[in-house]
Design a protein around this motif. Structure first.
Motif, PDB file in Angstrom:
ATOM      1  N   TYR A  66     -22.209   0.718 -23.136  1.00  0.00           N
ATOM      2  CA  TYR A  66     -22.287   0.189 -21.790  1.00  0.00           C
ATOM      3  C   TYR A  66     -21.472   1.100 -20.892  1.00  0.00           C
ATOM      4  N   PHE A  71     -19.523  -5.435 -19.397  1.00  0.00           N
ATOM      5  CA  PHE A  71     -20.894  -5.901 -19.596  1.00  0.00           C
ATOM      6  C   PHE A  71     -21.165  -6.283 -21.046  1.00  0.00           C
ATOM      7  N   ASP A  73     -19.277  -8.073 -22.864  1.00  0.00           N
ATOM      8  CA  ASP A  73     -18.745  -9.421 -23.092  1.00  0.00           C
ATOM      9  C   ASP A  73     -19.205 -10.361 -21.983  1.00  0.00           C
ATOM     10  N   MET A  74     -20.484 -10.661 -21.967  1.00  0.00           N
ATOM     11  CA  MET A  74     -21.013 -11.585 -20.961  1.00  0.00           C
ATOM     12  C   MET A  74     -20.535 -13.006 -21.276  1.00  0.00           C
ATOM     13  N   GLY A  82     -27.872 -13.412 -21.943  1.00  0.00           N
ATOM     14  CA  GLY A  82     -26.720 -12.581 -21.610  1.00  0.00           C
ATOM     15  C   GLY A  82     -26.920 -11.103 -21.894  1.00  0.00           C
ATOM     16  N   THR A  83     -27.518 -10.784 -23.037  1.00  0.00           N
ATOM     17  CA  THR A  83     -27.709  -9.370 -23.393  1.00  0.00           C
ATOM     18  C   THR A  83     -28.688  -8.669 -22.455  1.00  0.00           C
ATOM     19  N   ALA A  86     -26.963  -8.216 -19.182  1.00  0.00           N
ATOM     20  CA  ALA A  86     -25.940  -7.168 -19.253  1.00  0.00           C
ATOM     21  C   ALA A  86     -26.574  -5.784 -19.158  1.00  0.00           C
ATOM     22  N   TRP A  87     -27.681  -5.575 -19.852  1.00  0.00           N
ATOM     23  CA  TRP A  87     -28.380  -4.292 -19.778  1.00  0.00           C
ATOM     24  C   TRP A  87     -28.852  -4.030 -18.349  1.00  0.00           C
ATOM     25  N   ASP A  90     -25.846  -3.329 -16.075  1.00  0.00           N
ATOM     26  CA  ASP A  90     -25.313  -2.019 -16.441  1.00  0.00           C
ATOM     27  C   ASP A  90     -26.189  -0.918 -15.843  1.00  0.00           C
TER      28      ASP A  90
END
Length: 129
Positions: A66, A71, A73-74, A82-83, A86-87, A90
């Motif tokens: 990341y 990002f 640790d959402m 969350g993943t 986060a992507w 990011d």
């Protein structure tokens, strides 16, 4: 912050939109062989921000890093969403920094090019004298 990701993104953008189109005809010939929608995407993604988003996703997928550790640790309440979130976030931040980096390279490049041209002109005039 993983500065390597940004440097890689700037390098990828510079390679595909600034250098490869000028290194002979093979690259542009290859682009013309692509289906029209892919040719259109290449033309539309000249913007360092637009292309930077997709480059950011690709760099993250390739390296697993990341851009900012936060990002990774959402918050738990995002659950399985969350993943991907986060992507996405990011890549958005990556795109902004990629645009800043490309614009900085261009801003530095113009004075450097003018200095190089002035030096070449000076050396040519000195050689002719």
């Amino acid at each position: 912050m993983v500065i390597e990701n940004i440097l890689l993104g700037i390098a990828i953008h510079q390679l595909f939109w600034e250098h490869l189109p000028h290194w002979g005809t093979w690259f542009t010939r290859g682009l013309r062989m692509l289906p029209h929608p892919l040719q259109s995407l290449y033309e539309q993604w000249r913007c360092p921000y637009c292309a930077g988003f997709w480059i950011g996703l690709g760099v993250h997928a390739a390296t697993g890093n990341y851009l900012f550790d936060g990002f990774a640790d959402m918050p738990v309440f995002w659950g399985s969403f969350g993943t991907p979130l986060a992507w996405f976030l990011d890549a958005l931040v990556f795109a902004a920094l990629n645009k800043l980096g490309v614009l900085t390279v261009h801003a530095i490049g113009l004075p450097a090019l003018k200095g190089h041209q002035a030096k070449e002109a000076f050396l040519a005039a000195k050689k002719a004298a």
